[in-house]
Structure formats: C-alpha cells, structure tokens
Design an enzyme around this catalytic site. Structure first.
Site, PDB file in Angstrom:
ATOM      1  N   ARG A  39       0.821  -1.218   0.000  1.00 50.37           N
ATOM      2  CA  ARG A  39       0.000   0.000   0.000  1.00 50.37           C
ATOM      3  C   ARG A  39       0.855   1.268   0.000  1.00 50.37           C
ATOM      4  NH1 ARG A  39      -5.679  -0.392   1.513  1.00 50.37           N
ATOM      5  NH2 ARG A  39      -6.315  -2.295   0.489  1.00 50.37           N
ATOM      6  N   ARG A  43      -3.988   6.601   0.493  1.00 52.73           N
ATOM      7  CA  ARG A  43      -4.538   7.805   1.131  1.00 52.73           C
ATOM      8  C   ARG A  43      -3.599   8.553   2.060  1.00 52.73           C
ATOM      9  NH1 ARG A  43      -9.533   4.340   2.928  1.00 52.73           N
ATOM     10  NH2 ARG A  43      -7.761   2.933   2.856  1.00 52.73           N
ATOM     11  N   ARG A  52      -7.684  11.161  -6.114  1.00 50.30           N
ATOM     12  CA  ARG A  52      -8.879  10.405  -5.698  1.00 50.30           C
ATOM     13  C   ARG A  52     -10.119  11.306  -5.654  1.00 50.30           C
ATOM     14  NH1 ARG A  52     -12.683   8.114  -5.016  1.00 50.30           N
ATOM     15  NH2 ARG A  52     -13.312   6.433  -3.600  1.00 50.30           N
ATOM     16  N   ASP A  89      -6.792  -3.305  -7.645  1.00 49.86           N
ATOM     17  CA  ASP A  89      -7.325  -3.904  -6.419  1.00 49.86           C
ATOM     18  C   ASP A  89      -7.618  -5.376  -6.664  1.00 49.86           C
ATOM     19  OD1 ASP A  89      -8.377  -2.791  -3.630  1.00 49.86           O
ATOM     20  OD2 ASP A  89      -9.631  -4.482  -4.231  1.00 49.86           O
ATOM     21  N   TYR A 165     -14.767 -12.108   0.198  1.00 50.32           N
ATOM     22  CA  TYR A 165     -15.493 -10.872  -0.128  1.00 50.32           C
ATOM     23  C   TYR A 165     -16.733 -11.168  -0.968  1.00 50.32           C
ATOM     24  CZ  TYR A 165     -11.555  -8.270   1.746  1.00 50.32           C
ATOM     25  OH  TYR A 165     -10.604  -7.774   2.589  1.00 50.32           O
TER      26      TYR A 165
HETATM   27  O1  CP3 Z   1       0.039   0.531  -3.387  1.00 48.39           O
HETATM   28  C1  CP3 Z   1      -0.541  -0.565  -3.448  1.00 48.39           C
HETATM   29  O2  CP3 Z   1      -0.424  -1.429  -2.572  1.00 48.39           O
HETATM   30  C2  CP3 Z   1      -1.279  -0.932  -4.714  1.00 48.39           C
HETATM   31  C3  CP3 Z   1      -2.688  -0.948  -4.697  1.00 48.39           C
HETATM   32  C4  CP3 Z   1      -3.531  -1.902  -3.866  1.00 48.39           C
HETATM   33  C5  CP3 Z   1      -4.805  -1.507  -3.378  1.00 48.39           C
HETATM   34  N1  CP3 Z   1      -5.399  -2.618  -2.840  1.00 48.39           N
HETATM   35  C6  CP3 Z   1      -5.368  -0.160  -3.494  1.00 48.39           C
HETATM   36  C7  CP3 Z   1      -6.493   0.242  -2.626  1.00 48.39           C
HETATM   37  C8  CP3 Z   1      -3.357  -3.242  -3.533  1.00 48.39           C
HETATM   38  C9  CP3 Z   1      -2.147  -4.144  -3.752  1.00 48.39           C
HETATM   39  C10 CP3 Z   1      -4.553  -3.675  -2.884  1.00 48.39           C
HETATM   40  C11 CP3 Z   1      -4.779  -5.070  -2.427  1.00 48.39           C
HETATM   41  C12 CP3 Z   1      -5.977  -5.369  -1.658  1.00 48.39           C
HETATM   42  N2  CP3 Z   1      -7.241  -4.871  -1.832  1.00 48.39           N
HETATM   43  C13 CP3 Z   1      -6.038  -6.349  -0.625  1.00 48.39           C
HETATM   44  C14 CP3 Z   1      -4.894  -7.231  -0.178  1.00 48.39           C
HETATM   45  C15 CP3 Z   1      -3.915  -6.525   0.675  1.00 48.39           C
HETATM   46  C16 CP3 Z   1      -4.428  -6.147   2.047  1.00 48.39           C
HETATM   47  O3  CP3 Z   1      -4.452  -4.951   2.325  1.00 48.39           O
HETATM   48  O4  CP3 Z   1      -4.761  -7.050   2.801  1.00 48.39           O
HETATM   49  C17 CP3 Z   1      -7.357  -6.367  -0.147  1.00 48.39           C
HETATM   50  C18 CP3 Z   1      -7.895  -7.241   0.970  1.00 48.39           C
HETATM   51  C19 CP3 Z   1      -8.115  -5.439  -0.924  1.00 48.39           C
HETATM   52  C20 CP3 Z   1      -9.579  -5.169  -0.835  1.00 48.39           C
HETATM   53  C21 CP3 Z   1      -9.856  -3.778  -0.441  1.00 48.39           C
HETATM   54  N3  CP3 Z   1      -9.577  -2.674  -1.216  1.00 48.39           N
HETATM   55  C22 CP3 Z   1     -10.473  -3.340   0.756  1.00 48.39           C
HETATM   56  C23 CP3 Z   1     -10.934  -4.233   1.878  1.00 48.39           C
HETATM   57  C24 CP3 Z   1     -10.548  -1.940   0.688  1.00 48.39           C
HETATM   58  C25 CP3 Z   1     -11.185  -1.036   1.691  1.00 48.39           C
HETATM   59  C26 CP3 Z   1     -10.327  -0.824   2.867  1.00 48.39           C
HETATM   60  C27 CP3 Z   1      -9.375   0.306   2.640  1.00 48.39           C
HETATM   61  O5  CP3 Z   1      -8.173   0.126   2.877  1.00 48.39           O
HETATM   62  O6  CP3 Z   1      -9.867   1.355   2.229  1.00 48.39           O
HETATM   63  C28 CP3 Z   1      -9.941  -1.539  -0.539  1.00 48.39           C
HETATM   64  C29 CP3 Z   1      -9.802  -0.149  -1.046  1.00 48.39           C
HETATM   65  C30 CP3 Z   1      -8.468   0.278  -1.543  1.00 48.39           C
HETATM   66  N4  CP3 Z   1      -7.608  -0.490  -2.302  1.00 48.39           N
HETATM   67  C31 CP3 Z   1      -7.894   1.564  -1.376  1.00 48.39           C
HETATM   68  C32 CP3 Z   1      -6.658   1.557  -2.042  1.00 48.39           C
HETATM   69  C33 CP3 Z   1      -5.687   2.694  -2.196  1.00 48.39           C
HETATM   70  C34 CP3 Z   1      -8.549   2.748  -0.653  1.00 48.39           C
HETATM   71  C35 CP3 Z   1      -9.752   3.203  -1.381  1.00 48.39           C
HETATM   72  C36 CP3 Z   1      -9.806   4.665  -1.728  1.00 48.39           C
HETATM   73  O7  CP3 Z   1      -8.792   5.329  -1.995  1.00 48.39           O
HETATM   74  O8  CP3 Z   1     -10.940   5.156  -1.781  1.00 48.39           O
END
Ligand code: CP3
Length: 355
Positions: A39, A43, A52, A89, A165
């Site tokens: 990540r 944000r 965003r 994602d 999910y």
């Molecule tokens: O920089 C990076 O790591 C690359 C991008 C990336 C995102 N998600 C962007 C994201 C990666 C590799 C992921 C993987 C991901 N997504 C996982 C596995 C890794 C982990 O964290 O366990 C999972 C479980 C998800 C599913 C997911 N995506 C959830 C549960 C959520 C909501 C929770 C949260 O952190 O907001 C997301 C949203 C998400 N994915 C965001 C980002 C930057 C935030 C959303 C936003 O900006 O509005």
C-alpha cells in the site's frame, strides 16, 4: 543532483545497474536489501488524495490507465523504493466476473453477495480480459516509464481471500457465511476453481504486459482452520504458481498468506513460490530457522510502528535488519500502510534500511 547522489549513492540503481528486488527474488546475492511497502500508493499521500477527489469512484481510478499510472508513480517519485506495485485492487476480479462491486468512502467494498448455485453459475470468464484491458494498458505504460532499477510488481488476491469478499458481500467480522460455504463444499469447490482460473489468466496477462514479479495476497489465510488450510489456501496458490512458471519460468512469485502462523513453513515449500511475505506476528528467530532456508523472506514491520515513527521505529527496524539480513531478505511491512501514516515517516524508515 539528488541528496543521495551527492553522498555518492546512485538513486534506484546498484553498482551493476541491475534491479535489486528482481535479483534477490531470483536467488542472487547483492549488497543492498531491497525495500518496498505494501500500500505504498494510497490515502496517506496528499497527492493520492488529490487524484482520488477528482474521480467518481475508486474503480474508475483503477480502470483509467493515465490515473492508475500516475498513482503508481507517486511513491516512486517521493521515495527511494526498489519496486512499484501496480495500482489496482484484488476485487477487480469479481467485478470482471460480473459480480457487482462498489467501494464506499469509509466503508470499504460492498459486493452483491453470492447467495446460491445460480449466482456461481452466472460468474463468467468470457469478458474478463476485455474488462481488465485497462489494467494491462496501465502495466504497459509503467514498464516503459519506470526508472531502470525499479521492479514492476503485478498482483492479485488469492482465491480464498477473494471468495470471502464475494460470499460475505464485503469486509466481514466473523466470516461465518464463507465458512459455511467451505464446509459444504458443493458450491465452494467450483467457486474456488473459477477463481483459480480467473486469477491465473489475470496474472499471465499482467506478465505479458510487463509485470516482472507477481505478489499473491492471501489476506485472510489466518482464519482458515488448520485441517482445511491445504485445500483452500495452499493448493490454489500452488496451481497458480505452477501455471505462471510453465509460461514464465523466470518470473518470481511472492505469496502473502497473512496470519498463517507455523503453516507458513509447509506453505512455502509446497507452493514453490520464490518468496513469502511475512506478517508482524511471526517471530524473527523462527523465520531464520523455518523459512529462510527455503525461500526469500519479505517483511515484517508492524504498520503502526510506521505511524509512530522516530526512535521506536528506528529500533524496531534495526532489530528486523539485524536478524533477517543474514539470509535472503526483502524489507517490507507486515501488512499495508495505514491512511493515518505521516508520509515523512516513510523517508525516516528508508534512511534506516539504507544506512
Ligand atoms: O500501493 C498498493 O499497494 C497498490 C494498490 C492496492 C490496493 N489494494 C489499493 C487500494 C493493492 C495491492 C490492494 C490489495 C488489496 N485490496 C487487498 C490485499 C492486501 C491487504 O491490504 O490485505 C485487499 C484485501 C483489498 C480489498 C480492499 N480494497 C479493501 C478491503 C478496501 C477497503 C479498505 C481500505 O483500505 O480502504 C480496498 C480499497 C483500496 N484499495 C484503497 C486503495 C488505495 C482505498 C480506497 C480509496 O482510496 O478510496
């Protein structure tokens, strides 16, 4: 000239001009401990929040190559990192299989959850490649614009984690629905097979577009009971890894079975992955004896330590380096950067690892 170059350190390249992360994952010995952060785009960065705010939805950001490239590059411009991870994602797969996925501000993803056999039958791989074409376009743009020493990581969620999910309809507190599906495997087995196939295709397309390393996120490995772990966690990831290596023998695979505990050891051996990403609960001395003899290890600073920063962070980072740098090692966190992380702390962290 950057301040690093001033000190005689060339930014993002080691002396031979190779890619440090790729080299370590391919089993080569190099001086520099490669470093990237799960990540690393997101944000906690003001420039991410700005992009965003300009889009309707999170998925729009994932599916607009120009924006996804920009967001992937943001941490690379700011920090001396050894890898860029594709901005996307894990839930693009259910979205591409025709299941409705929406991300709500502050609430996370909401999916129209799978209820019965009909919902499983309706999942279709037919339009997946077309639907995910913008992701591959993002990778192609990145592979021609990244600094030469930065490795490009593609990724996907593992079938079990993505299935949680799809069945729970979003983030779950107790995983009770997915566990019922797992125990009565009539629907769960076909679902995991569909996801294994979809994930394999998605990852092969990412590599064809230019991804140099693959990371498979099994975020919810830790909630699978011990006697079901092999079937739902190890075997699907083993199949995906095998398919990748049949087509691309030199592409390293990193797996992140978060919370797997002592099962990390058998998992690492059976899946044939090149590296495991280790969460913060795994004891460092155990890692030396049980993981590093077999695979490259990536990890495992607790993300809240990065929120704290300062001396406490320096001490904890140094302890990890002192113990794990004796074997094959990639520095990372034990899970993703959290939004409230002060972005200056990432510079502090990198300075300790590079010192
Ligand atoms: O920089 C990076 O790591 C690359 C991008 C990336 C995102 N998600 C962007 C994201 C990666 C590799 C992921 C993987 C991901 N997504 C996982 C596995 C890794 C982990 O964290 O366990 C999972 C479980 C998800 C599913 C997911 N995506 C959830 C549960 C959520 C909501 C929770 C949260 O952190 O907001 C997301 C949203 C998400 N994915 C965001 C980002 C930057 C935030 C959303 C936003 O900006 O509005």
């Amino acid at each position: 000239m950057t301040s690093l170059e001033h000190k005689g350190i060339q930014r993002n390249t080691d002396k031979s001009g190779i890619k440090p992360l790729l080299s370590v994952l391919q089993g080569k010995k190099i001086e520099r401990t490669p470093l990237w952060l799960m990540r690393q785009a997101g944000r906690y960065l003001p420039e991410y929040r700005q992009i965003r705010a300009g889009v309707e939805s999170f998925l729009e950001l994932c599916y607009t190559p120009k924006l996804a490239v920009e967001v992937t590059m943001q941490p690379i411009r700011r920090y001396d990192l050894d890898a860029a991870i594709l901005f996307s994602d894990i839930l693009t797969i259910p979205d591409a299989l025709n299941q409705n996925v929406t991300f709500y501000e502050g609430k996370g993803p909401v999916l129209k959850r799978l209820e019965d056999k009909n919902d499983v039958i309706h999942l279709s791989l037919d339009h997946m490649t077309y639907h995910l074409a913008p992701v591959y376009e993002t990778i192609r743009c990145l592979s021609s614009s990244l600094p030469p020493a930065v490795t490009l990581i593609g990724f996907a969620g593992a079938p079990w984690t993505v299935a949680t999910y799809m069945i729970e309809g979003g983030i779950s507190r107790d995983f009770s629905r997915v566990k019922q599906w797992m125990l009565d495997d009539k629907l769960f087995q076909p679902l995991i097979e569909i996801l294994t196939e979809a994930t394999t295709q998605h990852l092969l397309s990412q590599i064809a577009a230019g991804a140099e390393v693959i990371q498979i996120f099994e975020t919810w490995a830790g909630i699978v009971p011990e006697d079901e772990f092999r079937r739902w966690v190890t075997e699907p990831i083993m199949k995906i890894t095998k398919a990748i290596h049949e087509s691309y023998p030199s592409i390293p695979v990193i797996a992140f079975p978060r919370g797997a505990g002592i099962q990390y050891e058998a998992f690492a051996i059976e899946t044939n992955v090149q590296a495991v990403s280790v969460d913060s609960s795994v004891p460092l001395t155990w890692i030396i004896d049980h993981l590093q003899p077999n695979v490259v290890v990536q990890g495992n600073l607790d993300p809240s330590v990065l929120v704290a920063g300062g001396n406490i962070m320096r001490e904890k980072v140094q302890r990890i380096l002192d113990i794990l740098e004796r074997g094959s090692f990639v520095f990372n966190l034990g899970h993703g950067i959290v939004p409230k992380t002060p972005f200056e702390h990432v510079t502090q962290l990198i300075d300790v690892v590079r010192a």
